[in-house]
Write an enzyme that holds these catalytic residues in place. Structure first.
Site, mmCIF file in Angstrom:
data_model
loop_
_atom_site.group_PDB
_atom_site.id
_atom_site.type_symbol
_atom_site.label_atom_id
_atom_site.label_comp_id
_atom_site.label_asym_id
_atom_site.label_seq_id
_atom_site.Cartn_x
_atom_site.Cartn_y
_atom_site.Cartn_z
ATOM 1 N N HIS A 125 0.830 -1.206 0.000
ATOM 2 C CA HIS A 125 0.000 0.000 0.000
ATOM 3 C C HIS A 125 0.866 1.258 0.000
ATOM 4 O O HIS A 125 0.664 2.177 -0.814
ATOM 5 C CB HIS A 125 -0.900 -0.033 1.237
ATOM 6 C CG HIS A 125 -1.877 1.092 1.339
ATOM 7 N ND1 HIS A 125 -3.243 0.912 1.234
ATOM 8 C CD2 HIS A 125 -1.709 2.430 1.552
ATOM 9 C CE1 HIS A 125 -3.854 2.079 1.368
ATOM 10 N NE2 HIS A 125 -2.941 3.013 1.569
ATOM 11 N N GLU A 126 1.852 1.294 0.882
ATOM 12 C CA GLU A 126 2.672 2.502 0.997
ATOM 13 C C GLU A 126 3.631 2.660 -0.179
ATOM 14 O O GLU A 126 3.943 3.795 -0.575
ATOM 15 C CB GLU A 126 3.431 2.497 2.327
ATOM 16 C CG GLU A 126 2.555 2.412 3.567
ATOM 17 C CD GLU A 126 1.435 3.448 3.598
ATOM 18 O OE1 GLU A 126 1.595 4.525 2.998
ATOM 19 O OE2 GLU A 126 0.396 3.167 4.220
ATOM 20 N N HIS A 129 1.923 4.559 -2.852
ATOM 21 C CA HIS A 129 2.013 6.004 -2.616
ATOM 22 C C HIS A 129 3.397 6.525 -3.014
ATOM 23 O O HIS A 129 3.519 7.599 -3.619
ATOM 24 C CB HIS A 129 1.763 6.317 -1.145
ATOM 25 C CG HIS A 129 0.356 6.064 -0.694
ATOM 26 N ND1 HIS A 129 -0.745 6.419 -1.441
ATOM 27 C CD2 HIS A 129 -0.136 5.496 0.447
ATOM 28 C CE1 HIS A 129 -1.847 6.083 -0.796
ATOM 29 N NE2 HIS A 129 -1.507 5.521 0.343
#
EC number: 3.4.24.-
Length: 246
Positions: A125-126, A129
């Site tokens: 997920h990160e 980003h």
């Protein structure tokens, strides 16, 4: 700048409201104020921190989602270094991790990440980003639509909304369930890092949803499971070799 809320355990009833941590624009502001924890550092290092470091290493070396994202970051000129770009820390509230755009660093909440599968999802997920931060001029701090777009992509591509995870949350049986999950997870993530109303978060997600949901880079598809992610990684490597030989 962007954070992923902690996963609920198997106990809550379906539809239960997840507590939301409203913090200022910058993720984990306590990192600046508490650079050196005053108590419990040694205990934390020998328990949560050590486990966090070991799980992170395994994720970076074996997870197909993460391996693709690391290759894509390197290909885009943003090679990732484990010691420089990841930090295992204790976090306040119910977040599992976050991307700190001011330092280009991924924070892993060692007190909230429970197991290897959870670590895999948080790192993926990160890294999405971080990939968005690398490839685009994302205004994390003042443009909630930019944040919303990256949160939609992260929820869509990281496995956050896999069927297994949704059954674990006791959420299933809805028409267009994947899209509903992505929207809801994106809204929760915005509320975890921005001091805005739920209505503002919903509006931002709705405005960008169609275009950002259909942006599958660098996977080229929605990787619904590890097998899909392995195929996506293979295709990315083949595409990279093809363009390198032109």
């Amino acid at each position: 700048m962007a954070a992923v809320p902690d996963e609920p355990g198997p106990g809550p009833a379906a539809g239960e409201q997840v507590p939301q941590q409203h913090v200022p624009c910058q993720v984990f502001p306590e990192r600046l104020a508490q650079a050196k924890p005053q108590q419990g550092f040694l205990f934390s290092f020998l328990t949560h921190n050590q486990k966090c470091q070991l799980m992170l290493l395994k994720t970076l070396e074996t997870n197909p989602y993460v391996k693709l994202l690391l290759d894509a970051m390197k290909h885009s000129g943003c090679a990732v270094n484990k010691d420089r770009h990841f930090s295992c820390e204790d976090c306040n509230g119910n977040v599992s991790g976050g991307f700190d755009a001011s330092t280009s660093q991924i924070v892993l909440c060692q007190n909230n990440i429970r197991n290897q599968a959870h670590m895999n999802r948080v790192v993926t997920h990160e890294l999405i980003h971080a990939f968005d931060h690398c490839r685009a001029h994302v205004d994390w701090f003042t443009n909630v639509r930019h944040l919303a777009c990256s949160e939609v992509r992260a929820a869509n591509l990281s496995g956050d909304c896999s069927l297994v995870n949704e059954i674990f949350r006791l959420h299933f049986g809805l028409k267009q369930h994947h899209q509903t999950c992505v929207r809801d997870r994106a809204i929760l993530s915005i509320l975890a890092v921005r001091n805005v109303s739920k209505e503002v978060a919903q509006k931002a997600v709705d405005e960008v949803f169609e275009s950002c949901f259909n942006d599958h880079e660098p996977f080229g598809r929605i990787p619904h499971n590890k097998t899909y992610a392995k195929y996506a990684h293979r295709d990315f490597q083949n595409r990279d070799r093809y363009y390198s030989n032109i």
